[in-house]
Design an enzyme around this catalytic site. Structure first.
Site, mmCIF file in Angstrom:
data_model
loop_
_atom_site.group_PDB
_atom_site.id
_atom_site.type_symbol
_atom_site.label_atom_id
_atom_site.label_comp_id
_atom_site.label_asym_id
_atom_site.label_seq_id
_atom_site.Cartn_x
_atom_site.Cartn_y
_atom_site.Cartn_z
ATOM 1 N N ASP A 207 2.334 5.676 4.495
ATOM 2 C CA ASP A 207 1.785 5.713 2.917
ATOM 3 C C ASP A 207 1.788 7.352 2.631
ATOM 4 O OD1 ASP A 207 -0.079 6.115 1.149
ATOM 5 O OD2 ASP A 207 -2.450 5.631 2.302
ATOM 6 N N HIS A 208 2.121 7.178 1.284
ATOM 7 C CA HIS A 208 2.451 8.611 1.490
ATOM 8 C C HIS A 208 1.789 9.945 1.071
ATOM 9 C CE1 HIS A 208 2.779 7.651 -3.092
ATOM 10 N NE2 HIS A 208 2.483 8.234 -3.637
ATOM 11 N N HIS A 270 -3.752 3.570 0.388
ATOM 12 C CA HIS A 270 -3.973 5.004 -0.264
ATOM 13 C C HIS A 270 -5.842 5.554 -0.284
ATOM 14 C CE1 HIS A 270 0.315 5.112 -1.476
ATOM 15 N NE2 HIS A 270 -0.516 4.761 -3.016
#
Ligand SMILES: NC(=O)c1ccc[n+]([C@@H]2O[C@H](COP(=O)([O-])OP(=O)(O)OC[C@H]3O[C@@H](n4cnc5c(N)ncnc54)[C@H](OP(=O)(O)O)[C@@H]3O)[C@@H](O)[C@H]2O)c1
Length: 520
Positions: A207-208, A270
């Site tokens: 999950d960047h 996120h």
């Protein structure tokens, strides 16, 4: 207000601090002709190389269907770096030739077993000729529908060594892009399929957002400062708000987004990961397993919103036509490739409760939306009111509460809203902000999240990647809401004009308890 710690201008190739060198490795990017590879993965790898962080013995193999020679593929990647990372290119152009030599193209369809046999031969050859020592890092930059096929082919072709990094023949790891499943059942099924071939310690679910400096700083800010931890609980915190707001609409992504929606796309990973970092207990150590134990624990402590509970604690929205930046913008349903009767959520607001000792009774609000008035991702920790007995405000309203704002984007940093006395004879309170911004405080540019995450995967540090139980706990919260929505159509959509902060019901959810969304 500028912060006080500043130094000279950052450059695009300032060095990331690492304690250990990256080991030799064969990186294989599945989906190497795709958008993610061009916009993010190759600029990140090139930047790491330009900083001198990649070892000499590291090869990058791009795997996809389209026709390319090694040479034409490198040219295409060069054009992408120039387009998507122009600052990096300007400063690091001289490093390109060395980087480009690392890259080769491997053309095959994922359905073709022979393509994987040839891949194995090629990688084994690199181990001999290029000194890559049997280490493998696979990156699934492919449509989620192909994940299982690629993983099975890797297994069948003998491209996955069992065990973990202790394996003396080298490590094998796989980075899996998001979305990881589309509900709890599919996430569980994907976990099971991956684990037929890889051990959990070999799987890096990306999950960047977790690669962003400010998100990591939530952890440091909480646990490196004595000041905040004593206040970080239900005795002093009134409510917590996570906002993920975009000004853009669905753009060219309707093919994916109209099936996913905002709840799946932005909240499942996120927003819930940021919430977990805010709410988790201090881990015993900084090891990946200790950090992820605490994140999973707090995610499991969130009470799922189910059935009619959704009426009070969930608001879904979809934008109608409106105005943004002085321009008319179309409704969601009028965007390219969106069905005219779509009920997909482009906005969602949630009120969650964490049932544990620290957070009992503190609402955690999440809102995520497209076509909002501002592009901002931030967490606001809003403290309880002070006893309003001593000091007047300038406007005779009550003094504002203290608020800690953690800004993930843009202008990454942290600010604290405090009460202060303006100059003059009267002793009154006015709200002021103390600011810390990453852009100026360290005199270094902020590295792209993918740089950090790829480096961590090469180093075998999974702390910033999501573990199987975390991902399942997240879907366990999202899925009952999706089911409620599916059973209860939304005749009111569209229900907010583009350029506003979402439907009125989202405000009401917060104002009903005497609170408000924290908009700057
Ligand atoms: N793009 C982003 O910014 C972004 C952000 C976050 C997450 N992601 C995730 O990253 C993944 C990739 O996204 P993307 O936008 O890069 O997708 P994309 O542009 O559609 O690229 C897909 C890639 O997969 C390859 N591919 C597909 N089917 C194949 C097959 N059967 N055999 C061989 N190659 C095949 C394509 O190769 P050919 O071109 O040769 O057909 C292409 O290289 C997705 O899971 C997405 O959700 C993307």
């Amino acid at each position: 207000m500028p912060d006080t710690i500043t130094s000279e201008q950052p450059t695009a190739v300032d060095t990331l601090l690492i304690e250990r060198p990256i080991p030799p490795c064969n990186i294989v990017i599945f989906g190497a002709t795709g958008d993610l590879t061009h916009r993010k993965l190759i600029p990140a790898l090139f930047s790491l190389d330009a900083q001198g962080l990649l070892p000499d013995h590291l090869k990058i193999t791009g795997f996809a269907r389209r026709e390319f020679s090694d040479h034409s593929f490198r040219d295409e990647l060069k054009a992408s770096v120039q387009e998507y990372a122009p600052d990096l290119w300007k400063e690091a152009e001289a490093s390109w030739i060395k980087f480009a030599k690392r890259v080769v193209f491997h053309r095959s369809d994922f359905d073709n077993a022979q393509g994987f046999t040839w891949l194995k031969e090629r990688l084994d050859r690199f181990d001999q000729t290029e000194g890559t020592l049997g280490n493998r890092l696979y990156y699934l930059a492919t449509p989620p529908s192909t994940y299982t096929t690629v993983v099975q082919q890797l297994g069948k072709a003998g491209l996955v060594r069992g065990g973990t990094d202790k394996d003396s023949d080298g490590f094998t790891r796989i980075i899996v892009e998001k979305p990881f499943g589309s509900d709890l059942a599919s996430a569980r099924a994907l976990n099971a399929e991956l684990k037929q071939v890889f051990d959990e310690e070999q799987i890096y679910r990306i999950d960047h957002y977790l690669g962003k400096e400010t998100v990591q700083n939530i952890f440091v800010f909480r646990f490196a400062n004595l000041l905040f931890e004593p206040l970080w609980n239900c005795k002093y915190v009134d409510n917590v708000q996570v906002t993920v707001a975009e000004t853009v609409g669905v753009e060219q992504r309707a093919g994916y987004f109209d099936h996913a929606g905002e709840l799946r796309d932005m909240v499942q990973s996120h927003a819930l990961q940021m919430l977990a970092l805010i709410a988790m207990e201090p881990p015993n150590t900084l090891s990946a397993s200790d950090i992820r134990d605490e994140k999973a624990k707090v995610l499991r402590a969130i009470t799922p919103v189910v059935g009619s509970g959704c009426n009070d604690c969930v608001v879904r929205g979809q934008y109608g036509a409106g105005q943004l930046g002085g321009k008319d913008v179309p409704s969601y349903r009028d965007e390219p490739n969106v069905p005219a009767d779509s009920v997909t959520d482009s906005f969602v607001a949630l009120k969650l409760e964490i049932k544990n000792w620290r957070w009992a009774g503190v609402p955690f609000y999440i809102r995520a939306g497209k076509r909002m008035p501002e592009r901002v991702t931030e967490v606001n920790i809003i403290f309880k009111d002070i006893p309003q007995v001593l000091l007047a405000t300038e406007t005779d309203d009550t003094a504002e509460p203290n608020v800690i704002t953690i800004r993930v984007q843009p202008n990454e940093g942290i600010s604290m809203r405090l009460g202060a006395k303006p100059p003059g004879q009267k002793t009154v309170v006015r709200a002021v902000d103390m600011n810390f911004t990453y852009g100026t405080s360290f005199g270094q540019r902020i590295h792209d999240a993918y740089e950090r995450l790829i480096m961590d995967a090469l180093l075998g540090d999974a702390a910033l990647f999501t573990r199987d139980d975390e991902v399942e706990a997240e879907w366990g919260l999202i899925t009952p809401i999706l089911e409620h929505w599916a059973a209860n159509p939304a005749p009111e959509l569209p229900n907010y004009p583009a350029g506003t902060w979402g439907p009125d019901a989202a405000d009401k959810m917060v104002t009903d308890s005497g609170r408000k969304w924290w908009n700057r």
